[in-house]
Enzyme design. Structure first.
Site, short mmCIF file in Angstrom:
data_model
loop_
_atom_site.label_atom_id
_atom_site.label_comp_id
_atom_site.label_asym_id
_atom_site.label_seq_id
_atom_site.Cartn_x
_atom_site.Cartn_y
_atom_site.Cartn_z
N HIS A 43 -10.21 -7.06 -5.22
CA HIS A 43 -9.89 -7.02 -3.80
C HIS A 43 -10.86 -7.90 -2.99
O HIS A 43 -11.27 -7.56 -1.88
CB HIS A 43 -9.98 -5.57 -3.31
CG HIS A 43 -9.02 -5.20 -2.22
ND1 HIS A 43 -7.98 -4.34 -2.40
CD2 HIS A 43 -8.98 -5.55 -0.91
CE1 HIS A 43 -7.33 -4.16 -1.25
NE2 HIS A 43 -7.92 -4.89 -0.34
N TYR A 101 0.89 -1.16 0.00
CA TYR A 101 0.00 0.00 0.00
C TYR A 101 0.93 1.20 0.00
O TYR A 101 1.78 1.32 0.89
CB TYR A 101 -0.86 0.03 1.27
CG TYR A 101 -2.10 -0.83 1.20
CD1 TYR A 101 -2.97 -0.75 0.12
CD2 TYR A 101 -2.42 -1.70 2.23
CE1 TYR A 101 -4.13 -1.53 0.07
CE2 TYR A 101 -3.56 -2.48 2.19
CZ TYR A 101 -4.41 -2.38 1.10
OH TYR A 101 -5.54 -3.14 1.05
N ASP A 110 -6.23 -0.79 -6.41
CA ASP A 110 -7.69 -0.68 -6.39
C ASP A 110 -8.21 -0.08 -5.10
O ASP A 110 -9.39 -0.18 -4.78
CB ASP A 110 -8.33 -2.07 -6.63
CG ASP A 110 -7.90 -3.10 -5.58
OD1 ASP A 110 -7.31 -2.70 -4.56
OD2 ASP A 110 -8.15 -4.29 -5.79
C1 LIG Z 1 -9.38 -10.13 5.23
C2 LIG Z 1 -8.80 -9.63 3.96
C3 LIG Z 1 -7.76 -8.72 4.01
C4 LIG Z 1 -7.19 -8.26 2.84
N1 LIG Z 1 -6.14 -7.39 2.91
C5 LIG Z 1 -5.55 -6.97 1.78
C6 LIG Z 1 -4.44 -6.10 1.84
O1 LIG Z 1 -3.99 -5.72 2.93
N2 LIG Z 1 -3.89 -5.68 0.68
C7 LIG Z 1 -4.37 -6.09 -0.54
O2 LIG Z 1 -3.84 -5.70 -1.58
N3 LIG Z 1 -5.42 -6.93 -0.62
C8 LIG Z 1 -6.02 -7.38 0.50
N4 LIG Z 1 -7.08 -8.23 0.42
C9 LIG Z 1 -7.53 -8.70 -0.90
C10 LIG Z 1 -6.82 -10.01 -1.28
O3 LIG Z 1 -5.47 -9.82 -1.57
C11 LIG Z 1 -7.48 -10.67 -2.49
O4 LIG Z 1 -7.61 -9.73 -3.51
C12 LIG Z 1 -8.84 -11.28 -2.15
O5 LIG Z 1 -8.85 -11.78 -0.84
C13 LIG Z 1 -9.16 -12.40 -3.10
O6 LIG Z 1 -10.43 -12.89 -2.85
P1 LIG Z 1 -10.75 -14.20 -1.98
O7 LIG Z 1 -10.65 -13.80 -0.56
O8 LIG Z 1 -12.14 -14.53 -2.41
O9 LIG Z 1 -9.75 -15.28 -2.36
C14 LIG Z 1 -7.67 -8.70 1.58
C15 LIG Z 1 -8.73 -9.61 1.54
C16 LIG Z 1 -9.28 -10.08 2.71
C17 LIG Z 1 -10.40 -11.08 2.64
#
Ligand SMILES: Cc1cc2nc3c(=O)[nH]c(=O)nc-3n(C[C@H](O)[C@H](O)[C@H](O)COP(=O)(O)O)c2cc1C
Length: 499
Positions: free
Chosen positions: A358, A239, A267
């Site tokens: 995301h 980030y 995003d």
């Molecule tokens: C609890 C949680 C925290 C996340 N934190 C971040 C993050 O800190 N940075 C980021 O780029 N994406 C984050 N994401 C998005 C994930 O990298 C990813 O795009 C997403 O979880 C994929 O979908 P899925 O959970 O259905 O596999 C987060 C997703 C979740 C569920």
């Protein structure tokens, strides 16, 4: 000269708005001036005035946060923890029944697929943790679409192919890996397991799976890197901080410690409104409302928003040369959502993108990554650009058939987020190891049944993706699904605890 240790009594005297001290990990901090600046609102800290705040603080704050936000003069020194009286916790019926559910949860062997982990996690996780992990933005339409989009793609399997030996290995950003999926970055691992992200690191290491380390991890970055085994591959998710010096420090430190890719999240100029997360946090603060002035509670924040105020909303294409100037790691844009931006990434010399929304946590009704992939790859092939960029996708992947579909449509690899968090939250490291094994087994079987011996034999001719454009799963017109078909069975809890 060694500083004199503080006692619990010393700290307890500073329990008001004019002088507010708290203890974290055995050290005292003066947060009086910081109260009004706390992104999660002053009440969240003030309830710990004069007390040990470690338990509430740890899961939802990255470890370096105090160094970044609290002047050194406010770090008061060590506290003799034997002099701190443990807080008596009031009886909490909800926690009591959660403990019962934990005691009677299904055994790991009763989990046959990734959905099972999700169903168990929902019952055994603390509400605030479940709220943060499972929530999506607004009406959670994209969250659901991410999963259901895969149901709109059907296979066109090849038969009579010798599939005795199936090879699931591949490479991503030039690094070898045993399977074409990776652990994507998810913040705040300690909400799910007291050990946090290192649990994912160890499980990934055992399976030869790549892990993307989140900027907002609960463990420190170094703890996560220290937990890797041998030449295990890790990437960094970034980030971008408004303060570019902090960003530069993070990136160069990660490169120095051997990270093999820099995934810049594009995003999230502002974090989406995840109302379930916001509501749980707000309800959690409800008891404080009675003790404190309700107006001091910041009602607009969930866990997510409270920790993300530093993210730079002005980040734009013009910053790409800067990132190229500070690192030799391949730069990957995570969160690309349209063909035009993939083409632009190629123009900027970006070697890879992750098509992602995301996990449905940002812009609701943004399309699923698999749908964008089905649009992107033919366009890249038409322009003869398909070898210029690696395309990854994430969101809603729950079965190895989903991964196979993504690879057929041209993805180089697939990120998986929540399923590994749920496996970790319900069963710790063993859970994640088991979840990865289940996926590997499913993958090998799926490859055999679709008629492919290795990932390079997966191509668009093996799927029918024409249904992807339909954005709603049609409601069944007959009553078979509600009245006749049996519901899929979930792993059983031993005792019928109050759910
Ligand atoms: C609890 C949680 C925290 C996340 N934190 C971040 C993050 O800190 N940075 C980021 O780029 N994406 C984050 N994401 C998005 C994930 O990298 C990813 O795009 C997403 O979880 C994929 O979908 P899925 O959970 O259905 O596999 C987060 C997703 C979740 C569920």
């Amino acid at each position: 000269m060694q500083q004199k240790m503080l006692t619990g009594k010393d700290v307890a005297e500073h329990n008001n708005k004019d002088s507010c001290w708290i203890i974290l990990h055995g050290k005292a901090y003066d947060v009086t001036e910081f109260l009004s600046k706390h992104p999660g609102g002053p009440t969240a800290i003030f309830k710990y005035a004069g007390k040990d705040a470690t338990e509430g603080f740890e899961p939802i704050h990255p470890p370096e946060i105090l160094d970044e936000h609290l002047d050194r003069s406010k770090h008061l020194g060590k506290v003799d923890m034997s002099t701190v009286t443990a807080e008596e916790k009031p009886f909490d019926p909800e926690e009591e029944s959660r403990q019962q559910r934990i005691a009677s949860k299904p055994s790991l062997a009763q989990c046959f697929n990734l959905h099972d982990f999700e169903s168990v996690a929902k019952q055994v996780m603390k509400k605030i943790a479940w709220g943060y992990y499972s929530s999506g933005a607004d009406d959670e339409i994209t969250l659901r679409e991410n999963h259901s989009a895969y149901h709109k793609i059907w296979f066109r399997p090849r038969v009579l192919v010798d599939v005795e030996e199936v090879n699931s290995s591949t490479s991503m950003l030039g690094s070898k890996c045993s399977v074409p999926f990776y652990v994507t970055a998810t913040a705040l691992g300690k909400l799910g397991d007291p050990e946090g992200e290192v649990v994912l690191t160890r499980a990934a290491g055992r399976h030869g799976v790549i892990q993307m380390i989140p900027t907002l991890s609960s463990c420190s970055f170094d703890e996560i890197v220290d937990a890797k085994k041998g030449d295990q591959v890790q990437w960094l998710q970034l980030y971008v901080n408004k303060d570019r010096e902090i960003t530069k420090r993070i990136v160069q430190h990660a490169e120095g410690r051997g990270c093999k890719g820099l995934f810049i999240t594009v995003d999230a100029p502002q974090l989406g409104r995840r109302e379930k997360d916001i509501r749980t946090k707000f309800n959690g603060a409800a008891s404080d409302v009675q003790k404190n002035n309700p107006d001091t509670i910041n009602r607009s924040q969930g866990v997510a928003r409270a920790i993300s105020g530093f993210i730079d909303p002005s980040l734009s294409w013009k910053d790409i040369p800067y990132f190229k100037s500070i690192t030799k790691m391949p730069i990957v844009l995570k969160g690309v959502q349209r063909v035009e931006d993939v083409l632009k990434a190629i123009e900027y010399g970006i070697p890879a993108v992750v098509l992602s929304n995301h996990g449905g946590r940002q812009l609701d009704t943004a399309p699923s990554a698999i749908e964008i992939l089905a649009e992107v790859m033919p366009e890249l092939r038409r322009r003869n650009l398909h070898d210029r960029i690696e395309v990854y996708i994430d969101g809603g992947v729950r079965r190895a058939t989903d991964i196979i579909k993504a690879l057929c449509l041209g993805a180089k690899g697939v990120g998986i987020g929540r399923p590994f968090l749920y496996a970790m939250s319900a069963y710790g490291e063993q859970g994640v190891v088991h979840a990865m094994q289940l996926l590997k087994d499913e993958f090998e079987m799926g490859m055999r049944l679709v008629g492919a011996k290795s990932v390079d034999e997966l191509g668009p001719e093996l799927v029918d993706a024409r249904g992807l454009g339909a954005h709603t799963v049609p409601t069944p017109v007959d009553s078979l699904s509600s009245d006749v078909y049996d519901r899929l069975v979930l792993p059983p809890f031993a005792v019928k605890a109050k759910l």
